[in-house]
Design a protein around this motif. Sequence first.
Motif, PDB file in Angstrom:
ATOM      1  N   MET A  70      22.086  43.590  -4.623  1.00 37.91           N
ATOM      2  CA  MET A  70      20.687  43.388  -4.256  1.00 37.91           C
ATOM      3  C   MET A  70      19.869  44.540  -4.821  1.00 37.91           C
ATOM      4  O   MET A  70      20.223  45.705  -4.695  1.00 37.91           O
ATOM      5  N   SER A  71      18.765  44.240  -5.459  1.00 35.76           N
ATOM      6  CA  SER A  71      17.927  45.293  -6.020  1.00 35.76           C
ATOM      7  C   SER A  71      16.683  45.475  -5.160  1.00 35.76           C
ATOM      8  O   SER A  71      16.352  44.632  -4.336  1.00 35.76           O
ATOM      9  N   ALA A  72      16.024  46.593  -5.372  1.00 36.10           N
ATOM     10  CA  ALA A  72      14.827  46.906  -4.589  1.00 36.10           C
ATOM     11  C   ALA A  72      13.772  45.822  -4.791  1.00 36.10           C
ATOM     12  O   ALA A  72      13.611  45.288  -5.884  1.00 36.10           O
ATOM     13  N   ILE A  73      13.095  45.499  -3.703  1.00 32.93           N
ATOM     14  CA  ILE A  73      12.043  44.489  -3.754  1.00 32.93           C
ATOM     15  C   ILE A  73      10.761  45.160  -4.238  1.00 32.93           C
ATOM     16  O   ILE A  73      10.380  46.211  -3.725  1.00 32.93           O
ATOM     17  N   GLU A  74      10.128  44.555  -5.223  1.00 30.22           N
ATOM     18  CA  GLU A  74       8.895  45.122  -5.765  1.00 30.22           C
ATOM     19  C   GLU A  74       7.800  45.106  -4.704  1.00 30.22           C
ATOM     20  O   GLU A  74       7.685  44.161  -3.921  1.00 30.22           O
ATOM     21  N   ARG A  75       6.983  46.148  -4.703  1.00 27.42           N
ATOM     22  CA  ARG A  75       5.902  46.267  -3.726  1.00 27.42           C
ATOM     23  C   ARG A  75       4.806  45.258  -4.053  1.00 27.42           C
ATOM     24  O   ARG A  75       4.266  45.249  -5.150  1.00 27.42           O
ATOM     25  N   PRO A  76       4.467  44.387  -3.088  1.00 29.30           N
ATOM     26  CA  PRO A  76       3.358  43.457  -3.311  1.00 29.30           C
ATOM     27  C   PRO A  76       2.020  44.198  -3.263  1.00 29.30           C
ATOM     28  O   PRO A  76       1.946  45.359  -2.843  1.00 29.30           O
ATOM     29  N   ALA A  77       0.957  43.522  -3.659  1.00 33.18           N
ATOM     30  CA  ALA A  77      -0.369  44.141  -3.679  1.00 33.18           C
ATOM     31  C   ALA A  77      -0.881  44.461  -2.277  1.00 33.18           C
ATOM     32  O   ALA A  77      -1.626  45.419  -2.077  1.00 33.18           O
ATOM     33  N   VAL A  78      -0.483  43.666  -1.282  1.00 31.43           N
ATOM     34  CA  VAL A  78      -0.949  43.857   0.092  1.00 31.43           C
ATOM     35  C   VAL A  78       0.253  43.911   1.033  1.00 31.43           C
ATOM     36  O   VAL A  78       1.136  43.074   0.952  1.00 31.43           O
ATOM     37  N   LEU A  79       0.262  44.922   1.900  1.00 32.12           N
ATOM     38  CA  LEU A  79       1.282  45.036   2.937  1.00 32.12           C
ATOM     39  C   LEU A  79       0.591  45.064   4.295  1.00 32.12           C
ATOM     40  O   LEU A  79      -0.561  45.467   4.402  1.00 32.12           O
ATOM     41  N   THR A  80       1.311  44.654   5.333  1.00 29.87           N
ATOM     42  CA  THR A  80       0.780  44.766   6.693  1.00 29.87           C
ATOM     43  C   THR A  80       1.512  45.896   7.391  1.00 29.87           C
ATOM     44  O   THR A  80       2.616  46.259   7.015  1.00 29.87           O
ATOM     45  N   GLY A  81       0.880  46.453   8.402  1.00 34.33           N
ATOM     46  CA  GLY A  81       1.511  47.553   9.106  1.00 34.33           C
ATOM     47  C   GLY A  81       0.752  47.935  10.353  1.00 34.33           C
ATOM     48  O   GLY A  81      -0.067  47.167  10.865  1.00 34.33           O
ATOM     49  N   ALA A  82       1.025  49.137  10.810  1.00 34.03           N
ATOM     50  CA  ALA A  82       0.397  49.643  12.026  1.00 34.03           C
ATOM     51  C   ALA A  82       0.203  51.143  11.890  1.00 34.03           C
ATOM     52  O   ALA A  82       0.938  51.816  11.159  1.00 34.03           O
ATOM     53  N   THR A  83      -0.776  51.662  12.627  1.00 31.58           N
ATOM     54  CA  THR A  83      -1.038  53.097  12.649  1.00 31.58           C
ATOM     55  C   THR A  83      -0.797  53.609  14.062  1.00 31.58           C
ATOM     56  O   THR A  83      -1.258  53.010  15.035  1.00 31.58           O
ATOM     57  N   HIS A 128      -5.125  68.991  16.308  1.00 31.80           N
ATOM     58  CA  HIS A 128      -5.606  67.648  15.979  1.00 31.80           C
ATOM     59  C   HIS A 128      -4.467  66.628  15.984  1.00 31.80           C
ATOM     60  O   HIS A 128      -3.322  66.967  15.702  1.00 31.80           O
ATOM     61  N   ALA A 129      -4.814  65.394  16.277  1.00 29.84           N
ATOM     62  CA  ALA A 129      -3.832  64.311  16.235  1.00 29.84           C
ATOM     63  C   ALA A 129      -3.400  64.059  14.793  1.00 29.84           C
ATOM     64  O   ALA A 129      -4.124  64.356  13.845  1.00 29.84           O
ATOM     65  N   ILE A 130      -2.210  63.503  14.668  1.00 32.25           N
ATOM     66  CA  ILE A 130      -1.692  63.064  13.377  1.00 32.25           C
ATOM     67  C   ILE A 130      -1.571  61.547  13.464  1.00 32.25           C
ATOM     68  O   ILE A 130      -1.022  61.021  14.428  1.00 32.25           O
ATOM     69  N   TYR A 131      -2.097  60.862  12.473  1.00 28.90           N
ATOM     70  CA  TYR A 131      -2.030  59.401  12.447  1.00 28.90           C
ATOM     71  C   TYR A 131      -0.974  58.995  11.430  1.00 28.90           C
ATOM     72  O   TYR A 131      -1.046  59.364  10.264  1.00 28.90           O
ATOM     73  N   VAL A 132       0.011  58.248  11.892  1.00 31.58           N
ATOM     74  CA  VAL A 132       1.132  57.802  11.061  1.00 31.58           C
ATOM     75  C   VAL A 132       0.949  56.310  10.814  1.00 31.58           C
ATOM     76  O   VAL A 132       0.966  55.515  11.754  1.00 31.58           O
ATOM     77  N   THR A 133       0.764  55.933   9.545  1.00 25.94           N
ATOM     78  CA  THR A 133       0.620  54.526   9.173  1.00 25.94           C
ATOM     79  C   THR A 133       1.923  54.061   8.533  1.00 25.94           C
ATOM     80  O   THR A 133       2.413  54.678   7.593  1.00 25.94           O
ATOM     81  N   ILE A 134       2.471  52.981   9.075  1.00 28.91           N
ATOM     82  CA  ILE A 134       3.720  52.415   8.581  1.00 28.91           C
ATOM     83  C   ILE A 134       3.427  51.004   8.082  1.00 28.91           C
ATOM     84  O   ILE A 134       2.914  50.172   8.829  1.00 28.91           O
ATOM     85  N   ASN A 135       3.741  50.759   6.817  1.00 27.35           N
ATOM     86  CA  ASN A 135       3.544  49.442   6.222  1.00 27.35           C
ATOM     87  C   ASN A 135       4.889  48.772   6.002  1.00 27.35           C
ATOM     88  O   ASN A 135       5.862  49.415   5.608  1.00 27.35           O
ATOM     89  N   ASP A 136       4.927  47.472   6.251  1.00 31.94           N
ATOM     90  CA  ASP A 136       6.154  46.685   6.140  1.00 31.94           C
ATOM     91  C   ASP A 136       6.111  45.763   4.930  1.00 31.94           C
ATOM     92  O   ASP A 136       5.048  45.307   4.516  1.00 31.94           O
ATOM     93  N   ILE A 137       7.292  45.485   4.428  1.00 31.07           N
ATOM     94  CA  ILE A 137       7.448  44.479   3.388  1.00 31.07           C
ATOM     95  C   ILE A 137       8.170  43.295   4.029  1.00 31.07           C
ATOM     96  O   ILE A 137       8.976  43.479   4.949  1.00 31.07           O
ATOM     97  N   VAL A 138       7.877  42.096   3.588  1.00 33.18           N
ATOM     98  CA  VAL A 138       8.569  40.907   4.075  1.00 33.18           C
ATOM     99  C   VAL A 138       9.740  40.639   3.135  1.00 33.18           C
ATOM    100  O   VAL A 138       9.567  40.483   1.931  1.00 33.18           O
TER     101      VAL A 138
END
Length: 133
Positions: free
Chosen positions: A1-14, A24-34
């Motif tokens: 299995m090879s790495a999945i290419e990054r699509p133009a749009v990902l969904t995630g959460a901060t 100060h707070a640190i905001y961590v944004t995590i984006n998922d690939i399907v």
Amino acid sequence: MSAIERPAVLTGATYKLRSPHIEHAIYVTINDIVLPDGRRRIRECFVNSKAVEDIAWMTSALRELSHNLARIETDVELIDKIEDWKKSFDPRNGSYKIPGTDVACLGIQSHIGFILEAHTNRTKKEDALKFTV
């Protein structure tokens, strides 16, 4: 299995990370690939903060993490990487309990590892619900 290419749009959460050692707070944004089977997996992670004294090393560490996440092929590899982050000790900022919990982390990088774990567990639960309908 090879790495999945990054699509133009990902969904995630901060997520908002509070540490007793940083003003100060640190905001961590995590984006998922399907994945081809419809499940989601973390693909990349970013931080943002007014805590400029810490943002440089965090950005560098997360750049390396995102690069590794892009190459992860199995859930076991992802869990291993998250466990590594949870065990990372920060000699500068030291350990503390994650605010609002009884969970002890070993510093900011460790705290980010716990956020990655929580995000992964949340998306697994959501994916399980999606596949049972």
